[in-house]
Enzyme design. Structure first.
Site, PDB file in Angstrom:
ATOM      1  CE  LYS A 186      -4.395   1.318   0.450  1.00 57.43           C
ATOM      2  NZ  LYS A 186      -5.691   1.336  -0.789  1.00 57.43           N
ATOM      3  CG  ASP A 218      -6.569  -0.798  -2.874  1.00 61.21           C
ATOM      4  OD1 ASP A 218      -5.201  -0.695  -2.947  1.00 61.21           O
ATOM      5  OD2 ASP A 218      -7.565   0.003  -2.886  1.00 61.21           O
ATOM      6  CG  ASP A 246      -8.110 -16.352   5.670  1.00 62.88           C
ATOM      7  OD1 ASP A 246      -7.213 -17.329   5.524  1.00 62.88           O
ATOM      8  OD2 ASP A 246      -9.096 -16.051   6.491  1.00 62.88           O
TER       9      ASP A 246
END
Ligand code: NAD
Length: 353
Positions: A186, A218, A246
Site C-alpha cells: 500500500k 486493494d 484467506d
C-alpha cells in the site's frame, strides 16, 4: 531419519493429524523411510493440563526436530482467557520462537472440485499460485502497541533484513515456477510499504529472470477474485497476507482443502489453514485433506523429496476424482465420506500407485 513433532491441538486438530500420521506411516513403508514421530500438547489441550498454551517442553521439542505438524488450536472453552493467554498468542509465540518468517499458502484448484468454488469454473479452472506472507514482523509485532479507554494503537514497522530475506525466498520460489512475482503493498499511503517495495526492487537485481510487478493491496483483493489465473507468486507483508491468503484459499474450495508451510532459517512448521472447527469436532466429519497436503509440503520443503510430495498430491487427486467427498466439499447428491474413510482411501491410493 526424519524427526517430526506433531502437535494435534484442539477440536478437529487430533482427528486430522491422526489422518496425516496414517499417511506418513504408509509413506514410510512405501519408500523405506525412517521417520520418528513425537506428539506434544499445544493450545487448549495444553492449557487444561499445564495452565499454559505453549510449554517450554513443547517449544523445545519443536526446536529439536526436522519439521513440526500442527493441527489447530482454540475453541469456545478458552475464548474468554486474557489476550496474552489465548491460543492466538501461543501461535504467534511459536512462529516467533522458531523464527518462521515466511508463510507459504498454495492456491491451487483441483479439477474435480472446480464446481465447489463460489467463482465460475471458467474463471477458476487452471488457477495455481503461491501466496508468500511475511509472518514474524510488521504490525502484528511492532511496538508500541496497546489501548486505553480513549485510543488503541499498533505500529507497522519492517527492518531491511526482514524484507530482504522474504523477498529472496519469493524470487527463489518464482524461479522454480513461472518466474512471475507480484509484490503487494500500500505504497501510495504507507511509508512502511514504500520501504518494503524499495527493498523488493533492490533484491530483484539478483533475479533478473523474474518478472516483478507491483500491485496495491486493494486492487490485489479484486484481482484475485476477478482473474486468479494471472498470478504465479505473490509476496506481501504480514497484515495484507493474512487477508489475501484467506481470499486466495477460499476461491479454490473449502478451508478443509488448504495446507500451509511456515518456514524459517532453521525450522519449519506445517499446518492446515483452518481452525479447530468446534462445530464438527469429535464427529469424524472433518476433511483431513488440508493436513495431508501439509505433509506433502513438508516432504517438498523440509525433506527435499518432491517425488513423495507429488505422490501425495496424486493420491488426493485420484481420491477426489473417484467422487469421494467429506461434507464440506460435497454436492447435495454425493455420498458423504467420514474423516477416516477418506483417509483410508488416500492411503490405499498411495500404496498402490
Ligand atoms: P474454523 O476454520 O475452525 O471453522 C470455520 C468453518 O469451517 C466451520 O464451519 C468448520 O466446521 C469448517 N471447517 C474448518 N475446517 C474444516 C475441515 N477440515 N473440514 C470440514 N469443515 C471444516 O474457524 P472458526 O470457526 O473461526 O474458529 C474456530 C476456532 O479455531 C476458534 O477458536 C479460532 O480461534 C481457532 N482457529 C485456530 C486456527 C489455528 O489453529 N491456526 C486458525 C483459525 C481459527
Amino acid at each position: 531419519m526424519f524427526k517430526i513433532v506433531t502437535i494435534p491441538g484442539d477440536g478437529i486438530g487430533p482427528e486430522v493429524v491422526s489422518s496425516a500420521v496414517q499417511v506418513i506411516n504408509a509413506l514410510e513403508k512405501k519408500y523405506d523411510l525412517e521417520v520418528s514421530i513425537e506428539e506434544h500438547l499445544f493450545g487448549g489441550a495444553s492449557y487444561d493440563v499445564h495452565s499454559e498454551m505453549l510449554t517450554e517442553e513443547t517449544l523445545e521439542a519443536c526446536k529439536n526436530c526436522d519439521a513440526v505438524l500442527l493441527g489447530a488450536v482454540g475453541g469456545p472453552k478458552w475464548e474468554n482467557l486474557p489476550h496474552e493467554k489465548k491460543p492466538e498468542a501461543a501461535l504467534l509465540k511459536i512462529r516467533k520462537e522458531l523464527g518462521l518468517f515466511a508463510n507459504f499458502r498454495p492456491a491451487k484448484v483441483y479439477d474435480a472440485l472446480v464446481n465447489a468454488s463460489s467463482l465460475k469454473p471458467d474463471i477458476l479452472s487452471g488457477t495455481d499460485f503461491m501466496v508468500i506472507r511475511e509472518l514474524t514482523g510488521g504490525i502484528y509485532f511492532g511496538q508500541p502497541r496497546g489501548y486505553d479507554e480513549n485510543k488503541g494503537w499498533n505500529t507497522m514497522v519492517y527492518e531491511k533484513y526482514e524484507v530482504e530475506r522474504i523477498a529472496r525466498l519469493a524470487f527463489e520460489t518464482a524461479m522454480k515456477r513461472e518466474k512471475r512475482l507480484v509484490c503487494i503493498d500500500k505504497a501510495n499511503v504507507l511509508e512502511c510499504s514504500q520501504f518494503w517495495r524499495n527493498i523488493v526492487h533492490e533484491v530483484h537485481k539478483d533475479f533478473p529472470d523474474v518478472e516483478l510487478t507491483d500491485m496495491y493491496v486493494d486492487n490485489a483483493a479484486m484481482q484475485v477474485v476477478r482473474d486468479p489465473k494471472q498470478f504465479d507468486v505473490i509476496v506481501t507483508k504480514n497484515l495484507f497476507g493474512d487477508i489475501l491468503s484467506d481470499i486466495s484459499g477460499m476461491i479454490t474450495g473449502s478451508l478443509g482443502m488448504l495446507p500451509s508451510a511456515s518456514i524459517g532459517k532453521n525450522h519449519a512448521l506445517y499446518e492446515p489453514i483452518h481452525g479447530s472447527a468446534p462445530d464438527i469436532a469429535g464427529q469424524n466429519k472433518a476433511n483431513p485433506i488440508a493436513t495431508i497436503a501439509s505433509v506433502a509440503m513438508m516432504f517438498e520443503h523440509s525433506f527435499s523429496m518432491q517425488h513423495v510430495a507429488d505422490d501425495i498430491y496424486k493420491a488426493i487427486e485420484k481420491t477426489l476424482e473417484s467422487g469421494m467427498r467429506t461434507a464440506d466439499i460435497a454436492n447435495s447428491d454425493d455420498n458423504i465420506a467420514s474423516t477416516t474413510e477418506i483417509t483410508d482411501a488416500i492411503t490405499a491410493k498411495l500404496e498402490v500407485s
